[in-house]
Motif scaffolding. Structure first.
Motif, PDB file in Angstrom:
ATOM      1  N   GLU A  30     -40.112 -23.481   5.701  1.00  0.00           N
ATOM      2  CA  GLU A  30     -39.275 -24.440   5.570  1.00  0.00           C
ATOM      3  C   GLU A  30     -38.561 -23.891   4.140  1.00  0.00           C
ATOM      4  O   GLU A  30     -37.267 -23.981   3.829  1.00  0.00           O
ATOM      5  N   ALA A  31     -39.607 -23.672   3.119  1.00  0.00           N
ATOM      6  CA  ALA A  31     -38.859 -22.853   2.001  1.00  0.00           C
ATOM      7  C   ALA A  31     -38.097 -21.725   2.161  1.00  0.00           C
ATOM      8  O   ALA A  31     -36.963 -21.463   1.331  1.00  0.00           O
ATOM      9  N   MET A  32     -38.517 -20.579   2.974  1.00  0.00           N
ATOM     10  CA  MET A  32     -37.629 -19.665   3.252  1.00  0.00           C
ATOM     11  C   MET A  32     -36.153 -20.017   3.811  1.00  0.00           C
ATOM     12  O   MET A  32     -35.323 -19.613   3.282  1.00  0.00           O
ATOM     13  N   ARG A  33     -36.375 -21.064   4.818  1.00  0.00           N
ATOM     14  CA  ARG A  33     -35.080 -21.246   5.457  1.00  0.00           C
ATOM     15  C   ARG A  33     -34.177 -22.223   4.400  1.00  0.00           C
ATOM     16  O   ARG A  33     -33.092 -22.121   4.364  1.00  0.00           O
ATOM     17  N   TYR A  34     -34.754 -22.991   3.574  1.00  0.00           N
ATOM     18  CA  TYR A  34     -33.863 -23.524   2.396  1.00  0.00           C
ATOM     19  C   TYR A  34     -33.008 -22.641   1.840  1.00  0.00           C
ATOM     20  O   TYR A  34     -31.885 -23.076   1.448  1.00  0.00           O
ATOM     21  N   SER A  35     -33.189 -21.584   1.246  1.00  0.00           N
ATOM     22  CA  SER A  35     -32.420 -20.427   0.610  1.00  0.00           C
ATOM     23  C   SER A  35     -31.700 -19.751   1.663  1.00  0.00           C
ATOM     24  O   SER A  35     -30.681 -19.394   1.314  1.00  0.00           O
ATOM     25  N   THR A  96     -32.306 -24.900  -7.096  1.00  0.00           N
ATOM     26  CA  THR A  96     -32.962 -23.538  -6.775  1.00  0.00           C
ATOM     27  C   THR A  96     -34.305 -23.751  -5.977  1.00  0.00           C
ATOM     28  O   THR A  96     -34.939 -24.836  -6.158  1.00  0.00           O
ATOM     29  N   ASN A  97     -34.702 -22.777  -5.298  1.00  0.00           N
ATOM     30  CA  ASN A  97     -35.864 -22.697  -4.486  1.00  0.00           C
ATOM     31  C   ASN A  97     -37.032 -23.400  -5.423  1.00  0.00           C
ATOM     32  O   ASN A  97     -37.910 -24.563  -4.818  1.00  0.00           O
ATOM     33  N   HIS A  98     -37.404 -23.119  -6.708  1.00  0.00           N
ATOM     34  CA  HIS A  98     -38.546 -23.268  -7.280  1.00  0.00           C
ATOM     35  C   HIS A  98     -38.288 -24.649  -7.635  1.00  0.00           C
ATOM     36  O   HIS A  98     -39.355 -25.364  -8.187  1.00  0.00           O
ATOM     37  N   LYS A  99     -37.240 -25.249  -7.836  1.00  0.00           N
ATOM     38  CA  LYS A  99     -36.962 -26.606  -8.457  1.00  0.00           C
ATOM     39  C   LYS A  99     -37.240 -27.456  -7.276  1.00  0.00           C
ATOM     40  O   LYS A  99     -37.890 -28.755  -7.513  1.00  0.00           O
ATOM     41  N   VAL A 100     -37.067 -27.293  -6.075  1.00  0.00           N
ATOM     42  CA  VAL A 100     -37.431 -27.885  -5.015  1.00  0.00           C
ATOM     43  C   VAL A 100     -38.955 -27.684  -4.566  1.00  0.00           C
ATOM     44  O   VAL A 100     -39.607 -28.841  -4.188  1.00  0.00           O
ATOM     45  N   TYR A 101     -39.591 -26.555  -4.440  1.00  0.00           N
ATOM     46  CA  TYR A 101     -40.817 -26.239  -3.722  1.00  0.00           C
ATOM     47  C   TYR A 101     -41.629 -25.777  -4.933  1.00  0.00           C
ATOM     48  O   TYR A 101     -43.146 -25.821  -4.531  1.00  0.00           O
ATOM     49  N   GLY A 102     -41.559 -25.677  -6.078  1.00  0.00           N
ATOM     50  CA  GLY A 102     -42.476 -25.300  -7.202  1.00  0.00           C
ATOM     51  C   GLY A 102     -42.588 -23.662  -7.198  1.00  0.00           C
ATOM     52  O   GLY A 102     -42.046 -23.043  -6.386  1.00  0.00           O
ATOM     53  N   LEU A 108     -43.822 -17.056  -2.943  1.00  0.00           N
ATOM     54  CA  LEU A 108     -43.984 -16.787  -1.582  1.00  0.00           C
ATOM     55  C   LEU A 108     -43.024 -16.589  -0.723  1.00  0.00           C
ATOM     56  O   LEU A 108     -42.988 -15.732   0.314  1.00  0.00           O
ATOM     57  N   ALA A 109     -42.146 -17.552  -0.701  1.00  0.00           N
ATOM     58  CA  ALA A 109     -40.963 -17.571   0.092  1.00  0.00           C
ATOM     59  C   ALA A 109     -40.162 -16.240  -0.076  1.00  0.00           C
ATOM     60  O   ALA A 109     -39.725 -15.577   0.932  1.00  0.00           O
ATOM     61  N   GLY A 110     -39.941 -16.095  -1.180  1.00  0.00           N
ATOM     62  CA  GLY A 110     -39.263 -14.505  -1.426  1.00  0.00           C
ATOM     63  C   GLY A 110     -39.990 -13.587  -0.903  1.00  0.00           C
ATOM     64  O   GLY A 110     -39.239 -12.560  -0.203  1.00  0.00           O
ATOM     65  N   ASP A 111     -41.416 -13.315  -1.286  1.00  0.00           N
ATOM     66  CA  ASP A 111     -42.103 -12.276  -0.585  1.00  0.00           C
ATOM     67  C   ASP A 111     -42.063 -12.180   0.877  1.00  0.00           C
ATOM     68  O   ASP A 111     -42.050 -11.269   1.457  1.00  0.00           O
TER      69      ASP A 111
END
Length: 299
Positions: A30-35, A96-102, A108-111
């Motif tokens: 979900e975090a990967m897809r978000y961005s 940004t992703n870290h604002k939503v998922y930490g 990890l989503a980036g990795d």
């Protein structure tokens, strides 16, 4: 111009439809897809598709190569926004992703997106008549070089190492050629590589793609620096003036707006001139029009 806009929209929709099929489910996916599905111009996959077409292939043959580049680009944006980098709160008009998922999940989503980029390229399907495996291996090698120490990560390293310190124009150009230019070069050259699955391509096409992307990347970055000063925050998708507030050296701080405008036009002309050096079975009109459109972009 209307024909260009229609072709651009058709290609963008192809990319969006393909990307939408990746990473279903919740959790890390979900975090990967978000961005990944946050929108954007999709310039890199479109470049891959259109360079494949110019080299005698079809857009579909380069679609997964282009999606791989977009995944890697998205990973870089997630990491670039982290507090340890630029510490940005907005990307493309959304948190940004870290604002939503930490921070942990965002990292990890980036990795995971980086790994998925290579999996997508190496798993690309197609009716490869000759050299299919070689084409995919070539594309993966091009992408790896663009992503690593000699490309995007190397550029980010030197940019981060010098945060708050003034750069010369030469230093800034070397950094941006890696940070921005490397993935654009990869997209264009991977597009040419995608066409190798069905036909042999003159080496001049690969060299022309490399030179086109190098010029395009510098024009793109200078325009980006200009928009950080004169752009509209709503259109730009992130706060205006963030570079200045972070004490970053930009082309605007070094050269001023008027000289930046001239440089954008010069590099754009260089990109279009590079196309003329390739022996293309297909046309390059779209690629020339794309360079012009990016020179005048507002976001």
């Amino acid at each position: 111009m209307e024909q260009f806009a229609q072709q651009m929209e058709t290609a963008r929709r192809m990319v969006e439809a393909r990307l939408a099929r990746f990473f279903p489910g919740d959790g890390l996916a979900e975090a990967m897809r978000y961005s990944l599905m946050a929108g954007g111009k999709r310039i890199r996959p479109i470049l891959a598709m259109k360079f494949c077409e110019a080299a005698g292939g079809t857009p579909e043959e380069a679609l997964d190569f282009g999606c791989g580049v977009e995944m890697l680009h998205t990973y870089s944006l997630i990491h670039d926004d982290l507090p340890c980098m630029d510490d940005d709160d907005l990307r493309r008009g959304r948190p940004t992703n870290h604002k939503v998922y930490g921070e942990c999940v965002a990292t990890l989503a980036g990795d995971a997106l980086q790994a998925a980029a290579f999996e997508t390229v190496l798993s690309a399907g197609g009716e490869w008549r000759h050299g299919g495996g070689a084409a995919k291996a070539m594309a993966a090698r091009i992408l790896a070089e663009a992503a690593g120490e000699r490309g995007m990560c190397g550029g980010q390293y030197w940019d981060t190492l010098g945060d708050g310190q003034p750069h010369t124009e030469t230093e800034l150009t070397e950094i941006n050629d890696k940070k921005t230019g490397a993935l654009l070069r990869a997209a264009c050259m991977m597009g040419v590589a995608a066409s190798l699955g069905r036909r042999f391509v003159d080496d001049s096409c690969m060299e022309a793609a490399r030179e086109y992307a190098t010029n395009l990347g510098l024009a793109f970055q200078i325009r980006d620096d200009m928009l950080d000063v004169i752009g509209d925050a709503g259109a730009f998708g992130k706060p205006i003036g963030s570079d200045a507030s972070n004490g970053k050296t930009t082309y605007v701080t070094l050269l001023g707006l008027e000289e930046c405008k001239r440089r954008v036009l010069d590099y754009t002309a260089g990109a279009k001139a590079a196309l003329e050096k390739g022996k293309w079975p297909g046309g390059t009109e779209f690629l020339a029009a794309l360079a012009d459109s990016l020179a005048n972009r507002e976001k």
